[in-house]
Design an enzyme around this catalytic site. Structure first.
Site, PDB file in Angstrom:
ATOM      1  N   GLY A 179      34.841   3.153   1.741  1.00  0.00           N
ATOM      2  CA  GLY A 179      34.621   1.729   1.478  1.00  0.00           C
ATOM      3  C   GLY A 179      34.579   1.397  -0.002  1.00  0.00           C
ATOM      4  O   GLY A 179      34.036   0.369  -0.400  1.00  0.00           O
ATOM      5  N   GLY A 213      37.469   1.341  -1.881  1.00  0.00           N
ATOM      6  CA  GLY A 213      38.763   0.806  -2.287  1.00  0.00           C
ATOM      7  C   GLY A 213      39.711   1.825  -2.891  1.00  0.00           C
ATOM      8  O   GLY A 213      40.584   1.451  -3.677  1.00  0.00           O
ATOM      9  N   ALA A 271      43.494   0.928  -2.359  1.00  0.00           N
ATOM     10  CA  ALA A 271      43.948  -0.248  -3.120  1.00  0.00           C
ATOM     11  C   ALA A 271      44.010   0.076  -4.616  1.00  0.00           C
ATOM     12  O   ALA A 271      44.939  -0.352  -5.319  1.00  0.00           O
ATOM     13  CB  ALA A 271      43.008  -1.430  -2.875  1.00  0.00           C
ATOM     14  N   ALA A 272      43.045   0.846  -5.110  1.00  0.00           N
ATOM     15  CA  ALA A 272      43.030   1.166  -6.552  1.00  0.00           C
ATOM     16  C   ALA A 272      44.217   2.053  -6.913  1.00  0.00           C
ATOM     17  O   ALA A 272      44.843   1.873  -7.967  1.00  0.00           O
ATOM     18  CB  ALA A 272      41.712   1.846  -6.924  1.00  0.00           C
ATOM     19  N   ASP A 296      39.800  -6.656  -1.209  1.00  0.00           N
ATOM     20  CA  ASP A 296      39.893  -5.414  -1.988  1.00  0.00           C
ATOM     21  C   ASP A 296      40.924  -5.519  -3.111  1.00  0.00           C
ATOM     22  O   ASP A 296      40.636  -5.177  -4.264  1.00  0.00           O
ATOM     23  CB  ASP A 296      40.295  -4.236  -1.085  1.00  0.00           C
ATOM     24  CG  ASP A 296      39.123  -3.670  -0.316  1.00  0.00           C
ATOM     25  OD1 ASP A 296      38.117  -4.383  -0.175  1.00  0.00           O
ATOM     26  OD2 ASP A 296      39.221  -2.516   0.143  1.00  0.00           O
ATOM     27  N   PRO A 329      35.754   7.996  -4.159  1.00  0.00           N
ATOM     28  CA  PRO A 329      35.650   8.701  -2.874  1.00  0.00           C
ATOM     29  C   PRO A 329      36.607   8.092  -1.840  1.00  0.00           C
ATOM     30  O   PRO A 329      36.761   6.871  -1.780  1.00  0.00           O
ATOM     31  CB  PRO A 329      34.190   8.486  -2.459  1.00  0.00           C
ATOM     32  CG  PRO A 329      33.473   8.065  -3.688  1.00  0.00           C
ATOM     33  CD  PRO A 329      34.471   7.442  -4.607  1.00  0.00           C
TER      34      PRO A 329
HETATM   35  O1  PMV Z   1      35.854  -0.489   4.205  1.00  0.00           O
HETATM   36  P1  PMV Z   1      36.158  -1.413   3.075  1.00  0.00           P
HETATM   37  O2  PMV Z   1      35.211  -1.385   1.941  1.00  0.00           O
HETATM   38  O3  PMV Z   1      37.587  -1.430   2.674  1.00  0.00           O
HETATM   39  O4  PMV Z   1      35.804  -2.870   3.577  1.00  0.00           O
HETATM   40  C1  PMV Z   1      36.257  -3.449   4.708  1.00  0.00           C
HETATM   41  C2  PMV Z   1      35.808  -4.862   4.687  1.00  0.00           C
HETATM   42  C3  PMV Z   1      36.148  -5.610   5.961  1.00  0.00           C
HETATM   43  O5  PMV Z   1      35.646  -6.925   5.771  1.00  0.00           O
HETATM   44  C4  PMV Z   1      35.472  -4.981   7.151  1.00  0.00           C
HETATM   45  C5  PMV Z   1      37.645  -5.655   6.192  1.00  0.00           C
HETATM   46  C6  PMV Z   1      38.411  -6.510   5.208  1.00  0.00           C
HETATM   47  O6  PMV Z   1      39.654  -6.391   5.209  1.00  0.00           O
HETATM   48  O7  PMV Z   1      37.820  -7.324   4.491  1.00  0.00           O
END
Ligand code: PMV
Length: 318
Positions: A105, A107, A110-111, A152, A101
């Protein structure tokens, strides 16, 4: 020449988001049920060096030369080619697809980067090692997020549970027994860079107040590390709840997250918290295997737009 496919899984943060940006540890796990793939194959119709990029999920079908170099897909391709420094680059096509999705949150960005870097480097005969895939993925992440912590790119590239702290050696966690996790998506989207930069402004105004909260979260993450290795879901549940209380104090939760978290707890989860940037996106709960179906159903009943259950497989400790 055959089609070469680069792949990478989704991820979810279990403990320590936001505090990790300020140097505290955090724990994240890969989510193998969702993944990104980059299929790379020769393009016999184009001239040498021409690279055709297709990401039909987002309606993109173009040549690299037509894309803004700041576009994350272009950045992933260009960084890979710069790393390889090849004299001759044949014409090729990269087809990108992902079941992760977007902006939830998990990733997805990044993936996709890691899959592209792997696919192209393998297609060109010089598969890059994971350490380089992770570093290049981090460079692309900087374009979207400004100041990513680096968790990530690591969890996604290595595809293992990680205990991550900036400027410290990355630790892979070996879990003794299975644990079960349920991820519920609120369907509300607040970009991570927004919550990170908002908290950054508040931290600049009252650094001592916020640093104290970050340190308390860091303590929770350290305790969670041991509980996760032992698969002690009672302790993990308590620590998820404690971490969530502190994320609420940081004003990172919201009504829809609170509703899903409460629904999971009412259905018998041992603990639950938001995961990632907050103010929308996902929450995560830990539950015994026998409670998983009830927690999944309760999340949908409480308005989750998507629910993914995942288990961390037991790995004997070496
Ligand atoms: O939204 P996500 O799952 O990519 O997570 C962000 C996590 C944070 O700690 C808020 C930011 C980071 O770069 O670690």
């Amino acid at each position: 020449m055959a089609v070469i496919t680069g792949k990478a899984p989704g991820k979810i943060i279990l403990f320590g988001e936001h505090a990790v940006v300020y140097g505290q540890p955090a724990i994240a796990i890969p989510v193998a049920k969702v993944k990104a793939a980059a299929h790379v194959f020769p393009d016999f119709k184009s001239r040498a060096g021409e690279i055709h990029i297709q990401a039909l999920d987002i309606g993109l079908d173009t040549f690299l030369s037509e894309l803004d170099p700041q576009h994350p897909l272009a950045a992933a391709v260009n960084l890979t080619l710069a790393e390889l420094q090849l004299e001759h680059i044949p014409a090729f096509q990269v087809q990108i697809s992902s079941s992760i999705p977007i902006s939830a949150g998990m990733g997805s960005g990044a993936a996709i980067s890691a899959a592209i870097i792997r696919g192209i480097s393998a297609f060109l005969g010089r598969p890059l090692p994971d350490s380089t895939v992770s570093t290049l993925t981090y460079e692309v992440e900087k374009i979207h997020h400004g100041n990513p912590s680096g968790i990530d790119n690591n969890v996604i590239t290595y595809n293992k549970p990680v205990y991550y702290q900036k400027e410290q050696a990355l630790q892979f966690l070996q879990i003794e027994k299975e644990t079960h996790w349920v991820i519920g998506d609120t369907g509300e989207k607040t970009p991570t860079y927004e919550t990170v930069s908002d908290l950054g402004k508040r931290h600049a105004e009252k650094p001592q107040h916020y640093d104290q909260i970050f340190q308390t979260i860091g303590g929770i993450v350290q305790e969670a590390r041991g509980a996760l290795i032992k698969a002690d879901i009672k302790t993990l549940g308590r620590l998820l709840n404690e971490n969530q209380a502190l994320l609420c104090e940081l004003d990172l939760s919201c009504a829809s997250l609170d509703r899903l978290i409460q629904a999971a707890l009412d259905a018998g989860a041992e603990g639950a918290k938001l995961s990632g940037g907050g103010r929308g996106g996902n929450m995560i709960a830990v539950a015994s295997a026998s409670k998983m179906d009830a927690v999944e159903k309760a999340l949908y009943d409480a308005g989750a737009v998507n629910v993914i259950s995942t288990k961390l497989a037991g790995v004997p400790q070496s």
